[in-house]
Design a protein around this motif. Structure first.
Motif, PDB file in Angstrom:
ATOM      1  N   ALA A 145      28.962  47.491  14.119  1.00  8.99           N
ATOM      2  CA  ALA A 145      28.118  46.580  14.881  1.00  8.99           C
ATOM      3  C   ALA A 145      28.903  45.352  15.299  1.00  8.99           C
ATOM      4  CB  ALA A 145      26.910  46.184  14.053  1.00  8.99           C
ATOM      5  N   ALA A 146      29.936  45.022  14.547  1.00 12.94           N
ATOM      6  CA  ALA A 146      30.722  43.838  14.874  1.00 12.94           C
ATOM      7  C   ALA A 146      31.801  44.130  15.908  1.00 12.94           C
ATOM      8  CB  ALA A 146      31.370  43.302  13.605  1.00 12.94           C
ATOM      9  N   ALA A 147      31.869  45.377  16.347  1.00 11.22           N
ATOM     10  CA  ALA A 147      32.899  45.728  17.327  1.00 11.22           C
ATOM     11  C   ALA A 147      32.691  44.912  18.597  1.00 11.22           C
ATOM     12  CB  ALA A 147      32.806  47.211  17.648  1.00 11.22           C
ATOM     13  N   PRO A 148      33.776  44.605  19.297  1.00 12.60           N
ATOM     14  CA  PRO A 148      33.642  43.790  20.491  1.00 12.60           C
ATOM     15  C   PRO A 148      32.710  44.459  21.502  1.00 12.60           C
ATOM     16  CG  PRO A 148      35.935  44.409  20.091  1.00 12.60           C
ATOM     17  CD  PRO A 148      35.118  45.048  19.036  1.00 12.60           C
ATOM     18  N   ALA A 149      31.894  43.655  22.130  1.00 10.92           N
ATOM     19  CA  ALA A 149      31.043  44.184  23.175  1.00 10.92           C
ATOM     20  C   ALA A 149      31.907  44.630  24.332  1.00 10.92           C
ATOM     21  CB  ALA A 149      30.077  43.094  23.631  1.00 10.92           C
ATOM     22  N   ALA A 150      31.518  45.735  24.945  1.00  9.26           N
ATOM     23  CA  ALA A 150      32.317  46.243  26.048  1.00  9.26           C
ATOM     24  C   ALA A 150      31.997  45.496  27.332  1.00  9.26           C
ATOM     25  CB  ALA A 150      32.058  47.728  26.217  1.00  9.26           C
ATOM     26  N   LEU A 151      30.865  44.811  27.387  1.00  3.51           N
ATOM     27  CA  LEU A 151      30.473  44.134  28.621  1.00  3.51           C
ATOM     28  C   LEU A 151      30.762  42.647  28.506  1.00  3.51           C
ATOM     29  CD1 LEU A 151      27.023  45.859  29.130  1.00  3.51           C
ATOM     30  CD2 LEU A 151      29.110  46.272  30.435  1.00  3.51           C
ATOM     31  N   PRO A 152      31.043  41.996  29.624  1.00  2.78           N
ATOM     32  CA  PRO A 152      31.236  40.545  29.572  1.00  2.78           C
ATOM     33  C   PRO A 152      29.901  39.835  29.363  1.00  2.78           C
ATOM     34  CG  PRO A 152      31.268  41.310  31.837  1.00  2.78           C
ATOM     35  CD  PRO A 152      31.167  42.546  30.976  1.00  2.78           C
ATOM     36  N   SER A 153      29.941  38.549  29.093  1.00  2.62           N
ATOM     37  CA  SER A 153      28.695  37.810  28.888  1.00  2.62           C
ATOM     38  C   SER A 153      28.281  37.036  30.143  1.00  2.62           C
ATOM     39  CB  SER A 153      28.842  36.856  27.712  1.00  2.62           C
ATOM     40  OG  SER A 153      29.968  36.044  27.914  1.00  2.62           O
ATOM     41  N   ARG A 154      29.108  37.118  31.189  1.00  2.53           N
ATOM     42  CA  ARG A 154      28.717  36.577  32.492  1.00  2.53           C
ATOM     43  C   ARG A 154      29.024  37.640  33.533  1.00  2.53           C
ATOM     44  NH1 ARG A 154      27.897  31.131  32.088  1.00  2.53           N
ATOM     45  NH2 ARG A 154      27.555  30.970  34.332  1.00  2.53           N
ATOM     46  N   PHE A 155      28.276  37.647  34.608  1.00  2.00           N
ATOM     47  CA  PHE A 155      28.502  38.650  35.647  1.00  2.00           C
ATOM     48  C   PHE A 155      28.580  37.977  37.009  1.00  2.00           C
ATOM     49  CE2 PHE A 155      26.549  40.844  32.169  1.00  2.00           C
ATOM     50  CZ  PHE A 155      27.189  42.068  32.135  1.00  2.00           C
ATOM     51  N   SER A 156      29.421  38.523  37.872  1.00  2.00           N
ATOM     52  CA  SER A 156      29.317  38.148  39.281  1.00  2.00           C
ATOM     53  C   SER A 156      29.412  39.417  40.112  1.00  2.00           C
ATOM     54  CB  SER A 156      30.378  37.120  39.654  1.00  2.00           C
ATOM     55  OG  SER A 156      31.646  37.605  39.326  1.00  2.00           O
ATOM     56  N   TRP A 157      28.811  39.354  41.257  1.00  2.00           N
ATOM     57  CA  TRP A 157      28.608  40.560  42.065  1.00  2.00           C
ATOM     58  C   TRP A 157      28.870  40.269  43.541  1.00  2.00           C
ATOM     59  CZ3 TRP A 157      26.911  44.660  39.030  1.00  2.00           C
ATOM     60  CH2 TRP A 157      26.279  44.335  37.820  1.00  2.00           C
ATOM     61  N   SER A 158      29.188  41.321  44.248  1.00  2.00           N
ATOM     62  CA  SER A 158      29.220  41.271  45.701  1.00  2.00           C
ATOM     63  C   SER A 158      28.204  42.290  46.198  1.00  2.00           C
ATOM     64  CB  SER A 158      30.630  41.625  46.184  1.00  2.00           C
ATOM     65  OG  SER A 158      30.624  41.767  47.580  1.00  2.00           O
TER      66      SER A 158
END
Ligand code: XIL
Length: 676
Positions: free
Chosen positions: A355-368
């Motif tokens: 459960a402590a493994a690094p999250a694969a997703l970032p904590s901020r997102f930007s999109w086009s």
């Protein structure tokens, strides 16, 4: 989908209400590390719609280094030997599938796709077959073998090597001598492909061979003539597998030409058994680049994981060394797929999955965002004002999109498919009210393939949570009439729904259970569960999976598995302080777990007008009900961890009027801050 329109309420009144809504303070974003994370081969290949696979040996599945790399890096699997004739029908009519099932079921449970290898081949063929001399007997035996093995895995194998290595080496360009050619004549290939098509119409049917990578070789030309002839005469063939067992120099200079020339015949091409003596990074990069440069090169399979797993172990031809470490060729492949290798040591073992493994997703997102890609196509009997609530899978080289149609008379469903986004606007719209799905209120579809049942499901709302099934996603007339998941609205929903509506049903399964999420437009996300075996029946234990104020947790929830991680991602549509729709996100390590905020606020949203750029014009301020482009298409709802794409509904910000007739259109977000 918001059913306000069913009551004909006006958007203006929603906006008035919103003016008084205080936004719930979001939790702090957690989890994602700041360091740059490397992608994996499978996740990276998925960015361009391709798979990256490996041969798997059942006998190695007890080796955790092996399975660690397998599950981290690969999203397609080929049984190295277990589906061959000598493994599946050693004695006539006695089929054994133990080891093949083990590989198939393991892959399916992890959302890995499966190649079938191989049905008709002169090698690894039991003696009882090669000694048959009577044509009728051999024909019956061959067709029975194809039918029985394909039936076993029907709907679960994306591509089958129907015939393997039928052509001769050297300058003849003719078929090699084999019991099949010698007893049945050259027509055995056609017969095998026709039998295969009727056994599993969903599988791509491939001809697979080695030494057909160099365009000018007589063997390549022989295979080319056969495929051209099959295409001209309507003999079913969908792909050519080029094994790509290369020497130290890697592919011949003409390799890409060969791939595109085959593709131009109207078949996919796949690199099916890649290994290169001494694994020069350059040679690997050249091979992968050739595939990336050919649109119909749909995937790459390497023939084993570590050098010690290779059938050519003495030549160290693979991407991982004996210890399971990434070799330089690995980084070359990842880079050529468009990824960024880890800048750190090359000795990384599979990452821990705690459960402590690094999250694969970032904590901020930007999109086009794209411009509008899909707009309504009214016809004489469908006066459609908006197209909404899309669901999308990539399957058999096509995007398949289902969506709600909105008009003053209510809601129903539409289906379209296309090869790439540039063709989305010109695709034919098939109205599903003309099918057994029927007319009346049907909205907010979700499509997925139930691999254990080999059946497509379309989940949608009708006032209850409903579904239809179809053996063939591309056949709009194949859907069954609606059925309900529940006999009536579960008590807990009835008790909490207030003045809301029961909407936006969503199914996702892990290896044991399937979960049905739904919203109530009143601040509650509900979750019911059943077992994978019982699905679609037995949904029970309905609980509130998340709650917030009404507009902060409104509707259109999506739940996904993030490929190559232990994360699940939850998205829920909210209505912002500006009255515009946007998405908040959470993660969990379990579908039944509690959800931790990821990017969940107006200032740090998952997707909102303030983190989206519109290079072709800001055609919408709403980022509303939609779906992620998945890495696969099955019940695990697996998405890539990198370069996410989200198909959503938006509309002209100046539009007003009755909610039913608002001009919703579909567009595509592409993540611009992916670090992998
Ligand atoms: C090989 C396997 O890797 C070996 O384990 C087995 O002993 C022989 O076959 N072309 C093919 C593959 O189509 O099935 C072969 O696999 C390699 C050559």
């Amino acid at each position: 989908m918001n059913p306000l329109k069913r009551l004909g309420r006006r958007r203006a009144s929603v906006l008035a209400l919103l003016a008084t809504v205080a936004l719930v303070t979001p939790g702090t974003a957690t989890g994602a590390p700041d360091d740059v994370k490397a992608s994996t081969l499978g996740a990276q290949a998925a960015q361009s719609g391709r798979y990256f696979g490996t041969a798997v040996a059942a006998g190695r599945l007890g080796d955790s280094t092996y399975t660690g790399i397998l599950d981290r890096e690969f999203n397609s699997v080929t049984a190295e030997n277990e589906m061959k004739w000598d493994a599946t029908e050693r004695s006539r009519g006695q089929f054994t599938f133990g080891a093949a099932d083990q590989i198939m079921n393991r892959a399916a449970a992890r959302g890995q796709r499966m190649r079938g290898h191989t049905l008709v081949w002169h090698s690894q063929l039991p003696g009882w077959v090669s000694s048959i001399r009577d044509a009728n007997t051999l024909r019956g035996v061959m067709n029975n073998h194809i039918t029985t093995v394909m039936n076993r895995y029907k709907g679960r194998i994306h591509s089958w090597d129907v015939v393997n290595e039928a052509f001769a080496d050297g300058g003849s360009g003719q078929l090699r001598s084999s019991v099949f050619r010698d007893v049945l004549g050259n027509g055995f290939l056609e017969e095998a492909f026709r039998t295969a098509r009727s056994a599993d119409p969903a599988a791509k049917l491939c001809y697979n061979d080695y030494n057909i990578e160099n365009w000018s070789d007589a063997k390549t030309q022989g295979v080319y003539r056969m495929v051209r002839d099959f295409k001209a005469r309507g003999v079913p063939i969908d792909c050519v597998g080029l094994q790509a067992h290369f020497g130290t120099g890697g592919p011949p200079a003409s390799f890409q030409t060969t791939l595109s020339n085959f593709a131009a015949l109207g078949v996919d091409v796949q690199i099916t058994e890649l290994d290169i003596a001494q694994a020069s990074p350059n040679a690997y990069a050249n091979t992968v680049r050739a595939c990336m440069n050919v649109a119909r090169c749909t995937g790459i399979t390497v023939w084993g994981i570590r050098d010690s797993d290779s059938w050519r172990a003495g030549e160290n031809p693979l991407l991982f060394d004996r210890g399971g470490n990434k070799k330089p060729a690995y980084n070359a492949v990842l880079t050529t797929l468009g990824g960024t290798p880890a800048s750190t040591r090359q000795t990384d073992a599979p990452p821990p999955r705690s459960a402590a493994a690094p999250a694969a997703l970032p904590s901020r997102f930007s999109w086009s965002s794209s411009g509008t890609l899909i707009s309504p196509k009214p016809d004489a009997t469908h006066n459609i004002a908006g197209i909404k609530d899309p669901t999308v899978v990539q399957y058999n080289g096509k995007y398949h999109v289902f969506a709600s149609t909105a008009s003053s008379s209510g809601y129903n469903l539409v289906y379209l498919n296309f090869n790439d986004w540039s063709q989305a606007g010109s695709a034919t719209h098939h109205y599903l009210d003309r099918t057994a799905i029927g007319s009346g209120y049907r909205a907010a579809p979700q499509v997925f393939y139930n691999a254990p049942q080999r059946l497509w499901y379309l989940v949608y709302q009708t006032g209850n949570a409903s579904y239809s099934t179809n053996p063939d996603i591309s056949n709009p007339n194949g859907w069954s009439a609606p059925r309900n998941f529940y006999s009536s609205m579960p008590d807990i929903i009835r008790q909490n729904i207030g003045n809301g509506y029961w909407v936006d049903m969503w199914v996702i399964c892990d290896s044991a259970n399937c979960y049905l999420f739904s919203s109530d437009d009143n601040g509650h996300l509900y979750r019911s569960q059943t077992t994978v075996g019982q699905f679609p029946n037995g949904f029970t234990n309905t609980v509130i999976a998340a709650q917030d104020s009404k507009y902060a947790l409104f509707e259109a929830s999506n739940v996904y598995k993030v490929q190559g991680s232990n994360q699940y991602l939850l998205l829920v549509e909210a209505i912002g302080s500006d009255g515009r729709r946007y998405f908040r996100s959470w993660t969990s390590t379990s579908l039944a777990g509690s959800w931790t905020p990821l990017a969940a606020s107006e200032s740090n949203p998952f997707a909102r007008a303030n983190n989206v750029t519109f290079p072709s014009g800001a055609w919408t301020r709403d980022i509303s009900h939609g779906e992620m482009i998945r890495a696969g298409y099955d019940q695990t709802l697996t998405i890539p961890a990198c370069r996410l794409q989200y198909l959503y509904q938006g509309m002209n910000p100046n539009a007003s009027g009755d909610y039913n007739t608002l001009p919703w259109r579909l567009g595509l977000l592409t993540q611009t801050n992916s670090t992998c």
